[in-house]
Design a protein around this motif. Sequence first.
Motif, PDB file in Angstrom:
ATOM      1  N   PRO A  14       0.800  -1.220   0.000  1.00 21.87           N
ATOM      2  CA  PRO A  14       0.000   0.000   0.000  1.00 21.87           C
ATOM      3  C   PRO A  14       0.837   1.276   0.000  1.00 21.87           C
ATOM      4  N   PHE A  15       2.164   1.149  -0.019  1.00 19.37           N
ATOM      5  CA  PHE A  15       3.010   2.332   0.110  1.00 19.37           C
ATOM      6  C   PHE A  15       3.172   3.093  -1.198  1.00 19.37           C
ATOM      7  N   ILE A  16       3.359   2.383  -2.287  1.00 16.31           N
ATOM      8  CA  ILE A  16       3.504   3.007  -3.611  1.00 16.31           C
ATOM      9  C   ILE A  16       2.458   2.376  -4.514  1.00 16.31           C
ATOM     10  N   ASN A  17       1.514   3.180  -4.981  1.00 14.83           N
ATOM     11  CA  ASN A  17       0.402   2.657  -5.768  1.00 14.83           C
ATOM     12  C   ASN A  17       0.505   3.150  -7.208  1.00 14.83           C
ATOM     13  N   ARG A  18       1.171   2.386  -8.043  1.00 17.81           N
ATOM     14  CA  ARG A  18       1.312   2.713  -9.464  1.00 17.81           C
ATOM     15  C   ARG A  18       1.005   1.470 -10.300  1.00 17.81           C
ATOM     16  N   PRO A  19      -0.242   1.025 -10.286  1.00 19.26           N
ATOM     17  CA  PRO A  19      -0.572  -0.198 -11.032  1.00 19.26           C
ATOM     18  C   PRO A  19      -0.382  -0.054 -12.543  1.00 19.26           C
ATOM     19  N   TRP A  20      -0.385   1.176 -13.059  1.00 20.27           N
ATOM     20  CA  TRP A  20      -0.219   1.378 -14.497  1.00 20.27           C
ATOM     21  C   TRP A  20       1.113   0.849 -15.003  1.00 20.27           C
ATOM     22  N   VAL A  21       2.143   0.825 -14.138  1.00 19.20           N
ATOM     23  CA  VAL A  21       3.468   0.400 -14.587  1.00 19.20           C
ATOM     24  C   VAL A  21       3.529  -1.109 -14.845  1.00 19.20           C
ATOM     25  N   THR A  22       2.586  -1.857 -14.314  1.00 18.92           N
ATOM     26  CA  THR A  22       2.599  -3.305 -14.490  1.00 18.92           C
ATOM     27  C   THR A  22       2.004  -3.743 -15.828  1.00 18.92           C
ATOM     28  N   ARG A  23       1.375  -2.826 -16.547  1.00 17.33           N
ATOM     29  CA  ARG A  23       0.749  -3.153 -17.835  1.00 17.33           C
ATOM     30  C   ARG A  23       1.406  -2.377 -18.967  1.00 17.33           C
ATOM     31  N   GLU A  24       1.586  -3.035 -20.098  1.00 20.45           N
ATOM     32  CA  GLU A  24       2.217  -2.402 -21.254  1.00 20.45           C
ATOM     33  C   GLU A  24       1.453  -1.152 -21.693  1.00 20.45           C
ATOM     34  N   ALA A  25       0.121  -1.220 -21.711  1.00 18.53           N
ATOM     35  CA  ALA A  25      -0.680  -0.063 -22.118  1.00 18.53           C
ATOM     36  C   ALA A  25      -0.501   1.101 -21.151  1.00 18.53           C
ATOM     37  N   GLY A  26      -0.363   0.810 -19.872  1.00 17.01           N
ATOM     38  CA  GLY A  26      -0.142   1.859 -18.877  1.00 17.01           C
ATOM     39  C   GLY A  26       1.189   2.553 -19.079  1.00 17.01           C
ATOM     40  N   ALA A  63       2.843   2.676 -21.907  1.00 15.46           N
ATOM     41  CA  ALA A  63       2.769   3.378 -23.194  1.00 15.46           C
ATOM     42  C   ALA A  63       2.113   4.746 -23.036  1.00 15.46           C
ATOM     43  N   ARG A  64       1.119   4.852 -22.162  1.00 18.78           N
ATOM     44  CA  ARG A  64       0.440   6.144 -21.944  1.00 18.78           C
ATOM     45  C   ARG A  64       1.369   7.184 -21.313  1.00 18.78           C
ATOM     46  N   HIS A  65       2.414   6.747 -20.663  1.00 20.10           N
ATOM     47  CA  HIS A  65       3.333   7.673 -20.000  1.00 20.10           C
ATOM     48  C   HIS A  65       4.523   8.079 -20.871  1.00 20.10           C
ATOM     49  N   LEU A  66       4.719   7.417 -21.995  1.00 23.55           N
ATOM     50  CA  LEU A  66       5.828   7.777 -22.883  1.00 23.55           C
ATOM     51  C   LEU A  66       5.676   9.214 -23.351  1.00 23.55           C
ATOM     52  N   GLY A  67       6.770   9.951 -23.329  1.00 23.89           N
ATOM     53  CA  GLY A  67       6.762  11.341 -23.769  1.00 23.89           C
ATOM     54  C   GLY A  67       6.371  12.337 -22.698  1.00 23.89           C
ATOM     55  N   ARG A  68       5.902  11.861 -21.558  1.00 23.31           N
ATOM     56  CA  ARG A  68       5.528  12.790 -20.483  1.00 23.31           C
ATOM     57  C   ARG A  68       6.754  13.500 -19.936  1.00 23.31           C
ATOM     58  N   ALA A  69       6.548  14.748 -19.549  1.00 23.45           N
ATOM     59  CA  ALA A  69       7.634  15.540 -18.967  1.00 23.45           C
ATOM     60  C   ALA A  69       7.637  15.353 -17.456  1.00 23.45           C
ATOM     61  N   LEU A  70       8.832  15.334 -16.907  1.00 18.71           N
ATOM     62  CA  LEU A  70       8.987  15.306 -15.454  1.00 18.71           C
ATOM     63  C   LEU A  70      10.317  15.945 -15.098  1.00 18.71           C
ATOM     64  N   THR A  71      10.493  16.240 -13.845  1.00 23.37           N
ATOM     65  CA  THR A  71      11.748  16.823 -13.364  1.00 23.37           C
ATOM     66  C   THR A  71      12.700  15.697 -13.007  1.00 23.37           C
ATOM     67  N   CYS A  72      13.903  15.763 -13.541  1.00 20.33           N
ATOM     68  CA  CYS A  72      14.920  14.755 -13.228  1.00 20.33           C
ATOM     69  C   CYS A  72      15.677  15.212 -11.981  1.00 20.33           C
ATOM     70  N   ASN A  73      15.458  14.492 -10.888  1.00 19.40           N
ATOM     71  CA  ASN A  73      16.141  14.819  -9.638  1.00 19.40           C
ATOM     72  C   ASN A  73      17.635  14.588  -9.736  1.00 19.40           C
ATOM     73  N   GLN A  74      18.045  13.637 -10.553  1.00 15.61           N
ATOM     74  CA  GLN A  74      19.467  13.362 -10.709  1.00 15.61           C
ATOM     75  C   GLN A  74      20.168  14.517 -11.421  1.00 15.61           C
ATOM     76  N   CYS A  75      19.507  15.099 -12.429  1.00 19.81           N
ATOM     77  CA  CYS A  75      20.064  16.278 -13.098  1.00 19.81           C
ATOM     78  C   CYS A  75      20.158  17.447 -12.124  1.00 19.81           C
ATOM     79  N   GLN A  76      19.120  17.617 -11.305  1.00 21.55           N
ATOM     80  CA  GLN A  76      19.119  18.707 -10.335  1.00 21.55           C
ATOM     81  C   GLN A  76      20.283  18.582  -9.361  1.00 21.55           C
ATOM     82  N   ARG A  77      20.656  17.354  -9.017  1.00 22.18           N
ATOM     83  CA  ARG A  77      21.768  17.137  -8.084  1.00 22.18           C
ATOM     84  C   ARG A  77      23.120  17.130  -8.790  1.00 22.18           C
ATOM     85  N   GLY A  78      23.128  17.295 -10.122  1.00 22.79           N
ATOM     86  CA  GLY A  78      24.375  17.316 -10.862  1.00 22.79           C
ATOM     87  C   GLY A  78      25.029  15.963 -11.015  1.00 22.79           C
TER      88      GLY A  78
END
Length: 73
Positions: A35-47, A49-64
């Motif tokens: 119950p700690f991390i609820n991302r069932p979309w990642v377990t399905r190929e269609a889920g 695929a829906r996230h491809l191309g989405r923008a997000l902040t890269c924390n690793q880039c922010q930390r250099g």
Amino acid sequence: MTFQVRICSFAQDEQGDWVMLLSCGHRQHVRHQPPFINRPWVTREAGRARHLGRALTCNQCQRGMPFPSNRGG
């Protein structure tokens, strides 16, 4: 400063956990561990695929953090 990148693809690591491959070359785990991390979309190929191309902040880039030498997916 934010480092906006795009999700290019997904791959599984050695333990079978899903990892986003980002346009900057970094990788970020995307886990579904209820119950700690609820991302069932990642377990399905269609889920994933829906996230491809989405923008997000890269924390690793922010930390250099350096880019991995194997930038491919």
